[in-house]
Scaffold this motif. Structure first.
Motif, mmCIF file in Angstrom:
data_model
loop_
_atom_site.group_PDB
_atom_site.id
_atom_site.type_symbol
_atom_site.label_atom_id
_atom_site.label_comp_id
_atom_site.label_asym_id
_atom_site.label_seq_id
_atom_site.Cartn_x
_atom_site.Cartn_y
_atom_site.Cartn_z
ATOM 1 N N ILE A 256 71.615 -38.103 2.202
ATOM 2 C CA ILE A 256 70.423 -38.078 3.040
ATOM 3 C C ILE A 256 70.555 -39.193 4.075
ATOM 4 O O ILE A 256 70.941 -40.319 3.737
ATOM 5 C CB ILE A 256 69.139 -38.288 2.217
ATOM 6 N N CYS A 257 70.276 -38.886 5.334
ATOM 7 C CA CYS A 257 70.346 -39.882 6.406
ATOM 8 C C CYS A 257 68.987 -39.943 7.083
ATOM 9 O O CYS A 257 68.454 -38.919 7.531
ATOM 10 C CB CYS A 257 71.427 -39.500 7.421
ATOM 11 N N ASP A 258 68.407 -41.155 7.175
ATOM 12 C CA ASP A 258 67.120 -41.312 7.848
ATOM 13 C C ASP A 258 67.263 -41.909 9.247
ATOM 14 O O ASP A 258 66.280 -42.277 9.878
ATOM 15 C CB ASP A 258 66.165 -42.165 7.009
ATOM 16 N N GLY A 259 68.511 -41.968 9.723
ATOM 17 C CA GLY A 259 68.777 -42.518 11.043
ATOM 18 C C GLY A 259 69.393 -43.895 10.983
ATOM 19 O O GLY A 259 70.368 -44.190 11.667
ATOM 20 N N ARG A 260 68.855 -44.751 10.141
ATOM 21 C CA ARG A 260 69.396 -46.111 9.982
ATOM 22 C C ARG A 260 70.219 -46.248 8.711
ATOM 23 O O ARG A 260 71.235 -46.931 8.687
ATOM 24 C CB ARG A 260 68.257 -47.134 9.960
ATOM 25 N N TRP A 261 69.789 -45.567 7.650
ATOM 26 C CA TRP A 261 70.440 -45.689 6.356
ATOM 27 C C TRP A 261 70.994 -44.345 5.915
ATOM 28 O O TRP A 261 70.399 -43.295 6.177
ATOM 29 C CB TRP A 261 69.449 -46.172 5.292
ATOM 30 N N LEU A 262 72.129 -44.399 5.213
ATOM 31 C CA LEU A 262 72.728 -43.224 4.600
ATOM 32 C C LEU A 262 72.630 -43.400 3.087
ATOM 33 O O LEU A 262 73.107 -44.407 2.537
ATOM 34 C CB LEU A 262 74.189 -43.083 5.022
ATOM 35 N N TYR A 263 71.999 -42.429 2.422
ATOM 36 C CA TYR A 263 71.789 -42.496 0.979
ATOM 37 C C TYR A 263 72.728 -41.493 0.303
ATOM 38 O O TYR A 263 72.683 -40.298 0.582
ATOM 39 C CB TYR A 263 70.347 -42.154 0.629
ATOM 40 N N THR B 8 73.353 -44.968 -3.663
ATOM 41 C CA THR B 8 73.935 -46.017 -2.823
ATOM 42 C C THR B 8 73.325 -45.897 -1.434
ATOM 43 O O THR B 8 73.436 -44.857 -0.791
ATOM 44 C CB THR B 8 75.459 -45.892 -2.755
ATOM 45 N N GLN B 9 72.685 -46.953 -0.990
ATOM 46 C CA GLN B 9 72.014 -46.988 0.310
ATOM 47 C C GLN B 9 72.860 -47.834 1.258
ATOM 48 O O GLN B 9 73.002 -49.038 1.072
ATOM 49 C CB GLN B 9 70.618 -47.588 0.163
ATOM 50 N N ARG B 10 73.466 -47.184 2.264
ATOM 51 C CA ARG B 10 74.366 -47.870 3.187
ATOM 52 C C ARG B 10 73.746 -47.938 4.582
ATOM 53 O O ARG B 10 73.328 -46.909 5.127
ATOM 54 C CB ARG B 10 75.712 -47.152 3.267
ATOM 55 N N GLU B 11 73.734 -49.108 5.153
ATOM 56 C CA GLU B 11 73.235 -49.261 6.516
ATOM 57 C C GLU B 11 74.311 -48.811 7.499
ATOM 58 O O GLU B 11 75.479 -49.201 7.380
ATOM 59 C CB GLU B 11 72.851 -50.714 6.785
ATOM 60 N N LEU B 12 73.920 -47.979 8.450
ATOM 61 C CA LEU B 12 74.876 -47.436 9.417
ATOM 62 C C LEU B 12 74.983 -48.344 10.635
ATOM 63 O O LEU B 12 73.964 -48.776 11.185
ATOM 64 C CB LEU B 12 74.444 -46.037 9.869
ATOM 65 N N PRO B 13 76.197 -48.616 11.097
ATOM 66 C CA PRO B 13 76.333 -49.306 12.383
ATOM 67 C C PRO B 13 75.700 -48.469 13.492
ATOM 68 O O PRO B 13 75.630 -47.238 13.411
ATOM 69 C CB PRO B 13 77.854 -49.412 12.572
ATOM 70 N N ALA B 14 75.247 -49.117 14.531
ATOM 71 C CA ALA B 14 74.532 -48.426 15.603
ATOM 72 C C ALA B 14 75.362 -47.300 16.197
ATOM 73 O O ALA B 14 74.847 -46.230 16.527
ATOM 74 C CB ALA B 14 74.124 -49.421 16.681
ATOM 75 N N GLN B 15 76.696 -47.514 16.322
ATOM 76 C CA GLN B 15 77.539 -46.500 16.961
ATOM 77 C C GLN B 15 77.730 -45.267 16.097
ATOM 78 O O GLN B 15 78.210 -44.237 16.569
ATOM 79 C CB GLN B 15 78.905 -47.087 17.329
ATOM 80 N N VAL C 188 71.903 -49.202 -5.340
ATOM 81 C CA VAL C 188 72.744 -50.247 -4.755
ATOM 82 C C VAL C 188 72.543 -50.213 -3.245
ATOM 83 O O VAL C 188 72.659 -49.149 -2.629
ATOM 84 C CB VAL C 188 74.234 -50.018 -5.102
ATOM 85 N N VAL C 189 72.235 -51.354 -2.637
ATOM 86 C CA VAL C 189 71.997 -51.442 -1.198
ATOM 87 C C VAL C 189 73.167 -52.178 -0.549
ATOM 88 O O VAL C 189 73.523 -53.286 -0.969
ATOM 89 C CB VAL C 189 70.679 -52.165 -0.887
ATOM 90 N N GLU C 190 73.780 -51.543 0.445
ATOM 91 C CA GLU C 190 74.897 -52.139 1.178
ATOM 92 C C GLU C 190 74.473 -52.327 2.635
ATOM 93 O O GLU C 190 74.552 -51.406 3.447
ATOM 94 C CB GLU C 190 76.136 -51.248 1.085
ATOM 95 N N SER C 191 74.005 -53.515 2.947
ATOM 96 C CA SER C 191 73.549 -53.822 4.303
ATOM 97 C C SER C 191 74.717 -54.309 5.149
ATOM 98 O O SER C 191 75.729 -54.817 4.629
ATOM 99 C CB SER C 191 72.456 -54.897 4.271
ATOM 100 N N LEU C 192 74.584 -54.176 6.452
ATOM 101 C CA LEU C 192 75.586 -54.718 7.357
ATOM 102 C C LEU C 192 75.497 -56.239 7.357
ATOM 103 O O LEU C 192 74.411 -56.808 7.206
ATOM 104 C CB LEU C 192 75.358 -54.191 8.778
#
Length: 322
Positions: A166-173, A183-190, A313-317
């Motif tokens: 699932i992607c909410d625009g900023r995070w990919l779950y 696993t919640q991953r923060e997506l780089p802007a690009q 698990v949260v993986e922030s930039l």
């Protein structure tokens, strides 16, 4: 190999996928009972080594070193390609909501059967502009080679650990039912774009023409006389970040809707004789821009709840120090 010979190879490769697209009424239950009867993409044993022409960026090295100049398209070829890319981009930019079902065949003769696919799966893709999406596998068959030469492969349904994003625009779950973990991953802007929102399936929705041209060398492939209402597009990566993922893509676009109905992804080390590893998608039951006055569709892309017994698990930039 001559140019005409390579055109024939490309035609043969995509003819096989077109057969599946045109025969979309094939019964899923039949595939499950006799999965070895699903057509191969491309057929094994009757292709020349996969052509490098007209693109020189993907050398024999496993690590592409950069682009080389492709053969120049004729003015008419370039005009037709430009028309298709621009129409596809306009169509994609008009989409605010998208959903479809997909079928996927993954071929890996190193770790699976030699003469047919290793896995077969079905699932759903959902997208809300500009960068929200869901990719979920709902049915999955895993194949292993038979014990003796000539034995048919064994296909076993798998229910646990199926892909779900699932992607909410900023995070990919990533929801992993086998590990019971989100696993919640923060997506780089690009990377906050339709490709991330649709589970990393490339070219499902067209991008602005200038961006596509920066990342790929492109050409239209010939379509057999018996196939109607489709464009066949080949895309070869120009840059390393794409070339380390796949050698090239073949996209089948419906001329009426200007949306893909099929996609072939060739492994970065693909060789039709020595390593025919590839993935084939067909996209069906496509719907776009339906009425959603109550906003129920957009609510599908929020942060998922953590089920009982699961962990998160949260993986922030990394953040730059102030």
């Amino acid at each position: 190999m001559s140019r005409s010979g390579l055109v024939c190879v490309g035609t043969l490769t995509l003819t096989c996928l077109a057969t599946v697209v045109l025969d979309a009424g094939d019964d899923l239950a039949e595939s499950k009972r006799h999965p070895e009867l699903v057509p191969f993409f491309p057929p094994l044993g009757n292709l020349e080594p996969f052509p490098r022409w007209p693109f020189g960026c993907c050398s024999q090295s496993h690590e592409p070193t950069g682009p080389a100049a492709p053969e120049t398209l004729s003015p008419e070829e370039q005009r037709r390609l430009d028309d298709v890319l621009q129409a596809w981009a306009r169509r994609s930019q008009s989409i605010t909501r998208y959903r479809c079902t997909f079928k996927r065949w993954q071929y890996d003769p190193v770790f699976g059967p030699r003469d047919t696919f290793k896995t077969y799966s079905e699932g759903v893709i959902k997208y809300a502009a500009p960068d929200k999406g869901v990719f979920r596998v709902e049915e999955y068959l895993d194949g292993t080679a038979g014990g003796e030469p000539g034995d048919k492969p064994n296909f076993v349904p798998r229910q646990d650990g199926l892909e779900h994003w699932i992607c909410d625009g900023r995070w990919l779950y990533e929801l992993d039912s086998h590990q019971r973990r989100i696993t919640q991953r923060e997506l780089p802007a690009q990377l906050r774009a339709p490709a991330a929102a649709t589970g990393g399936v490339p070219f499902l929705l067209g991008a602005p023409v200038e961006i596509v041209r920066q990342r790929y060398w492109l050409r239209l492939l010939p379509v057999p006389d018996r196939v109607h209402g489709q464009y066949w597009l080949e895309a070869v990566p120009r840059i390393r970040q794409d070339a380390v993922r796949y050698q090239r893509l073949h996209v089948i676009i419906d001329q009426g809707e200007f949306l893909p109905v099929g996609l072939l992804i060739f492994d970065k080390n693909f060789d039709s004789r020595r390593n025919p590893t590839r993935t084939t998608y067909t996209f069906e039951n496509v719907e776009v821009n339906w009425d959603d006055a109550e906003g129920t569709f957009d609510r599908k892309f929020g942060e998922p709840n953590v089920p009982d017994g699961w962990k998160k698990v949260v993986e922030s930039l990394p953040r730059r120090p102030p």
